[in-house]
Scaffold this active site. Structure first.
Site, PDB file in Angstrom:
ATOM      1  CG  LEU A   1      39.395 -39.491  -3.385  1.00 59.77           C
ATOM      2  CD1 LEU A   1      39.023 -40.684  -2.498  1.00 59.77           C
ATOM      3  CD2 LEU A   1      40.820 -39.625  -3.887  1.00 59.77           C
TER       4      LEU A   1
ATOM      5  CB  SER B   1      31.725 -32.232  -5.042  1.00 61.73           C
ATOM      6  OG  SER B   1      32.584 -32.119  -6.145  1.00 61.73           O
TER       7      SER B   1
ATOM      8  CB  ALA C   1      37.251 -37.585   1.697  1.00 63.04           C
ATOM      9  CD  GLU C   2      35.481 -31.662  -4.047  1.00 61.09           C
ATOM     10  OE1 GLU C   2      34.858 -31.286  -5.056  1.00 61.09           O
ATOM     11  OE2 GLU C   2      36.486 -31.063  -3.604  1.00 61.09           O
ATOM     12  CG  PHE C   3      33.859 -39.035  -2.506  1.00 63.68           C
ATOM     13  CD1 PHE C   3      34.690 -40.087  -2.850  1.00 63.68           C
ATOM     14  CD2 PHE C   3      33.738 -38.681  -1.174  1.00 63.68           C
ATOM     15  CE1 PHE C   3      35.384 -40.788  -1.875  1.00 63.68           C
ATOM     16  CE2 PHE C   3      34.425 -39.379  -0.196  1.00 63.68           C
ATOM     17  CZ  PHE C   3      35.254 -40.442  -0.548  1.00 63.68           C
TER      18      PHE C   3
END
Length: 128
Positions: free
Chosen positions: A74, A110, A121-123
């Site tokens: 995301l 990230s 979940a990668e930000f």
């Protein structure tokens, strides 16, 4: 035909409420939205994550739907160092990061976390 965006992805959750709380309240990165016949989504920007109950999937669905099998990224609008601090304050352990990565539009920084089902979940932040 040209594909122009991803509209939504589906997460299969062992506990829909716990998953929604994790993304909407604990992380603060999405809004919870009810739609259809009792369905739930996590919305952000122009996309959403539909959260389906594992073992009681909506038709049609993936050939082998399973909690914890997603790995997605995301995009966020703030530096991930600040995000990493916010996640730590909420008691969410980082799997990795901040680290330099390459996303669809170029270089990012990230951080990675796992949700209650173990999805990764990668930000990612593209910078200025």
């Amino acid at each position: 035909m040209a594909v122009t965006a991803i509209d939504h992805l589906v997460l299969y959750a062992t506990d829909v409420e716990e998953t929604c709380e994790f993304y909407a309240e604990t992380l603060g990165v999405a809004d919870r939205e009810a739609f259809g016949d009792g369905r739930v989504a996590l919305t952000f920007g122009n996309a959403k994550l539909n959260v389906h109950p594992a073992g009681d999937e909506y038709d049609p669905h993936a050939a082998d739907p399973a909690p914890g099998s997603a790995d997605f990224c995301l995009v966020v609008d703030e530096p991930v160092a600040a995000l990493a601090e916010r996640f730590a304050d909420a008691g969410v352990e980082l799997v990795a990061g901040p680290v330099a990565k390459v996303g669809a539009r170029g270089e990012t920084e990230s951080v990675y976390v796992r949700d209650p089902d173990g999805n990764l979940a990668e930000f990612a932040h593209y910078g200025d």
